[in-house]
Scaffold this motif. Structure first.
Motif, mmCIF file in Angstrom:
data_model
loop_
_atom_site.group_PDB
_atom_site.id
_atom_site.type_symbol
_atom_site.label_atom_id
_atom_site.label_comp_id
_atom_site.label_asym_id
_atom_site.label_seq_id
_atom_site.Cartn_x
_atom_site.Cartn_y
_atom_site.Cartn_z
ATOM 1 N N UNK A 16 5.580 38.855 0.623
ATOM 2 C CA UNK A 16 5.783 38.425 -0.998
ATOM 3 C C UNK A 16 6.939 37.538 -0.864
ATOM 4 N N UNK A 17 7.770 37.497 0.187
ATOM 5 C CA UNK A 17 9.116 36.703 0.025
ATOM 6 C C UNK A 17 8.969 35.315 0.150
ATOM 7 N N UNK A 18 9.321 34.426 -0.432
ATOM 8 C CA UNK A 18 9.077 32.929 -0.227
ATOM 9 C C UNK A 18 10.281 32.221 0.409
ATOM 10 N N UNK A 19 10.184 31.477 1.301
ATOM 11 C CA UNK A 19 11.047 30.745 2.346
ATOM 12 C C UNK A 19 10.764 29.315 2.389
ATOM 13 N N UNK A 20 11.741 28.602 1.894
ATOM 14 C CA UNK A 20 11.471 27.182 1.996
ATOM 15 C C UNK A 20 11.771 26.717 3.387
ATOM 16 N N UNK A 21 10.797 25.956 3.827
ATOM 17 C CA UNK A 21 10.920 25.571 5.134
ATOM 18 C C UNK A 21 10.902 23.909 5.296
ATOM 19 N N UNK A 22 12.058 23.607 5.756
ATOM 20 C CA UNK A 22 12.505 21.888 5.464
ATOM 21 C C UNK A 22 12.814 21.408 6.818
ATOM 22 N N UNK A 23 11.810 21.301 7.934
ATOM 23 C CA UNK A 23 12.270 20.919 9.187
ATOM 24 C C UNK A 23 11.486 19.761 9.383
ATOM 25 N N UNK A 24 11.953 18.810 10.373
ATOM 26 C CA UNK A 24 10.966 17.643 10.903
ATOM 27 C C UNK A 24 10.091 18.178 11.975
ATOM 28 N N UNK A 25 9.337 17.431 12.527
ATOM 29 C CA UNK A 25 8.534 17.832 13.867
ATOM 30 C C UNK A 25 9.147 18.441 15.102
ATOM 31 N N UNK A 82 4.931 36.718 4.310
ATOM 32 C CA UNK A 82 5.710 36.179 3.462
ATOM 33 C C UNK A 82 5.203 34.656 3.003
ATOM 34 N N UNK A 83 5.897 33.672 2.376
ATOM 35 C CA UNK A 83 5.169 32.599 1.874
ATOM 36 C C UNK A 83 6.245 31.480 2.101
ATOM 37 N N UNK A 84 5.536 30.675 2.936
ATOM 38 C CA UNK A 84 6.497 29.462 3.533
ATOM 39 C C UNK A 84 6.276 28.460 2.363
ATOM 40 N N UNK A 85 7.177 27.784 1.836
ATOM 41 C CA UNK A 85 7.185 26.726 1.072
ATOM 42 C C UNK A 85 7.730 25.345 1.737
ATOM 43 N N UNK A 111 -0.377 42.104 11.309
ATOM 44 C CA UNK A 111 -0.469 41.109 10.391
ATOM 45 C C UNK A 111 -0.486 41.830 9.140
ATOM 46 N N UNK A 112 0.526 41.443 8.104
ATOM 47 C CA UNK A 112 0.484 42.057 6.679
ATOM 48 C C UNK A 112 -0.117 41.290 5.881
ATOM 49 N N UNK A 113 -0.767 40.202 5.978
ATOM 50 C CA UNK A 113 -1.340 39.635 5.067
ATOM 51 C C UNK A 113 -3.023 39.783 4.745
ATOM 52 N N UNK A 114 -3.627 39.479 3.633
ATOM 53 C CA UNK A 114 -4.914 39.648 3.561
ATOM 54 C C UNK A 114 -5.484 38.081 3.561
ATOM 55 N N UNK A 115 -6.849 38.021 3.612
ATOM 56 C CA UNK A 115 -7.265 36.553 3.778
ATOM 57 C C UNK A 115 -7.274 35.917 2.419
ATOM 58 N N UNK A 168 0.625 29.886 1.959
ATOM 59 C CA UNK A 168 1.770 28.928 1.824
ATOM 60 C C UNK A 168 1.543 28.082 0.469
ATOM 61 N N UNK A 169 2.788 27.610 0.092
ATOM 62 C CA UNK A 169 2.927 26.610 -1.124
ATOM 63 C C UNK A 169 3.306 25.144 -0.687
ATOM 64 N N UNK A 170 2.331 24.151 -0.996
ATOM 65 C CA UNK A 170 2.603 22.969 -0.439
ATOM 66 C C UNK A 170 3.114 22.251 -1.823
ATOM 67 N N UNK A 171 3.561 21.156 -1.557
ATOM 68 C CA UNK A 171 4.310 20.308 -2.542
ATOM 69 C C UNK A 171 3.274 19.268 -3.375
ATOM 70 N N UNK A 172 3.154 19.186 -4.573
ATOM 71 C CA UNK A 172 2.252 18.006 -4.907
ATOM 72 C C UNK A 172 3.092 16.879 -4.927
#
Length: 543
Positions: free
Chosen positions: A82-91, A107-110, A186-190, A195-199
């Motif tokens: 349930x924790x959100x983590x902002x992922x701000x990396x290049x390739x 957890x929730x990658x943003x 694996x702690x997630x359910x389908x 993840x959260x993408x930016x519009x």
């Protein structure tokens, strides 16, 4: 066609039960999760190459091990389900490892893009409730550690910053993994948000797009199938993999789903990309139209790289002349792609004739995709005529994350999403994209919200009114233009570089800065009192 969205929770994942049953029965939704995928892949072909980044080569077994060790380390630091983590990396490989590790622990990658700065990152960190922020030390001359310090000051609940490379005052990502941790459950359910993408944003600040495990797994695997990818394929990732297109359309996830290899590139220039295509045996790549144009020009002048089988072009409409030049110049098959991080994807198919490949943006990915093409009055247009595209389906969201007021405008009572794109549909089912009704400029595949930029410009002390609009450009597709009405008594009008400097102080990403600036006495209005941007574009002259 506006109204409430039945069953949509704050996260926007509320498909009604009848649709859940429909998609499960059709076999497009299963019980798999993003965090579980590397485990599947490692069992299937443990020693096959998964990722290549410079001299580093990671096989599927090693990838799964790294995901487990990172997941264990994140849990030890108090980051969990349930924790959100902002992922701000290049390739870089760390992007892939952290993404899957976060998914594995629930957890929730943003995902934000390397070009984003303080304004965008602080906003999404606040809206998502992020507890951590992952950045590189430096990338393309920019110090992300200083940015992280600013974002942390803006967002009180952001507990820690983890840095790839020299951490400075922050924590080091390479100290997080727990060596030899063993399998992490694996702690997630389908059905959970994966993840959260930016519009790209069309009204003010960008929205967050919640993609579930089951819809995103389907998104990636179905796109890989449509594109004909197999375990023999090598995909070159030149676009930032925080984008939906290079991440899962088919991108990194879709390529790995079929057992192929992903080559991560820091840049998409012809010099870098062509060398990697030759050296690594690349067969598939995805680019935006401006980059495709550069590749065509370089190949025409100096020769095409050998081995490339398919080039997908998406992110913005590919004009007909460019589309027709790709095959002859690069010696590969063009796949036109159209879509959005919110869901719907269309592609031309390998079996399509040349006219469809060059002249259309393809057919919807899924047989369960539903589309409506509507006129301004909300009724269907006659077959073959241009209208606004509305859609729903098994990988199209039912609402943005924590945006109930905007959801009431962007979705109708039946769950159809208003894309804002103007299209016409051929008898074959192929779409031809004709433009947009949304107030957004597509600058080289990056969506720039006119409203967001106008709001930023109005903070300038000399500006009393602002209008942002796009103008055609042969290289970028569109460029960002701003017309400004200045306050009385302003001496020397601000120049484009002055406005850019001001926007930098406000933390706005560089790609959102105006390419052209116009100083006007007033802004023309339509009959209903709105700024007439079409008239403005016809009359302005550059300063």
């Amino acid at each position: 066609m506006t109204g409430t969205v039945p069953g949509v929770a704050a996260t926007g994942t509320g498909w009604p039960d009848e649709f859940v049953a429909r998609y499960v029965a059709a076999g497009v939704w299963g019980d798999r999760t993003l965090g579980g995928l590397p485990r599947e892949w490692a069992r299937r072909a443990p020693r096959d190459p998964a990722l290549v980044s410079g001299a580093e080569r990671i096989d599927y077994s090693d990838l799964d091990r790294r995901v487990d060790e990172m997941a264990a380390g994140l849990l030890r630091r108090g980051i969990g389900a349930g924790d959100a983590v902002v992922l701000h990396l290049p390739n870089v490989p760390e992007f892939v490892v952290v993404l899957f590790a976060l998914a594995r622990i629930g957890a929730l990658p943003v995902l934000v893009l390397p070009a984003h700065r303080r304004a965008e990152v602080s906003h999404v960190a606040a809206v998502s409730g992020a507890v951590a922020y992952v950045v590189p030390d430096r990338h393309e001359g920019f110090d992300y550690r200083s940015l992280a310090t600013e974002v942390r000051a803006d967002v009180p609940h952001l507990r820690e910053v983890l840095v790839v490379g020299d951490p400075g005052e922050h924590g080091a990502l390479d100290e997080v993994p727990v060596p030899g941790a063993g399998p992490v459950p694996d702690a997630a359910r389908s059905e959970d948000v994966a993840l959260l993408l930016m519009s790209g944003g069309t009204t003010g600040r960008p929205k967050l797009i919640p993609r579930t495990h089951r819809d995103y797994v389907y998104n990636a695997e179905a796109t890989a199938e449509v594109c004909g990818l197999t375990s023999a394929d090598v995909t070159l990732s030149v676009l930032p993999i925080g984008h939906n297109l290079p991440l899962a359309c088919p991108g990194v996830i879709g390529t790995m789903a079929v057992g192929g290899t992903v080559v991560l590139a820091r840049a998409g220039s012809p010099e870098t990309a062509f060398e990697l295509i030759e050296r690594e045996g690349v067969t598939f790549a995805a680019v935006v139209p401006p980059l495709a144009r550069l590749w065509v020009e370089a190949a025409t002048a100096g020769g095409a790289p050998r081995g490339l089988r398919s080039l997908m072009v998406g992110g913005a409409r590919c004009d007909r002349a460019l589309a027709a030049s790709i095959g002859p110049a690069l010696g590969c098959r063009l796949i036109q792609s159209f879509g959005m991080a919110e869901g719907l994807l269309t592609h031309t198919r390998p079996e399509d004739g040349d006219e469809l490949v060059v002249g259309t943006q393809g057919r919807p990915l899924s047989p369960l995709d539903e589309i409506r093409v509507l006129g301004p009055d909300g009724t269907p247009v006659p077959a073959g005529e241009v209208g606004e595209l509305w859609t729903r389906g098994p990988y199209t969201i039912r609402g943005y994350h924590r945006a109930p007021e905007y959801n009431a405008l962007a979705f109708d009572a039946e769950g159809f999403y208003r894309t804002g794109d103007l299209v016409r549909v051929l008898p074959s089912g192929h779409l031809v994209v004709e433009g947009r009704v949304k107030e957004v400029v597509n600058r080289g595949g990056e969506n720039v919200s006119e409203t967001e930029l106008e709001e930023q410009l109005l903070e300038h002390p000399d500006v009393v009114r602002a209008a942002v609009f796009g103008l055609p450009d042969p290289d970028l597709g569109e460029i960002v233009c701003a017309a400004l009405v200045l306050a009385g008594g302003v001496g020397k009008p601000p120049r484009a570089k002055d406005v850019a400097a001001f926007l930098r102080t406000r933390g706005l990403a560089r790609f959102k800065h105006p390419d052209r600036l116009f100083i006007v006495d007033d802004l023309p209005l339509t009959a209903v009192g709105k700024v007439d941007k079409k008239a403005l574009a016809r009359t302005v002259t550059p300063t």
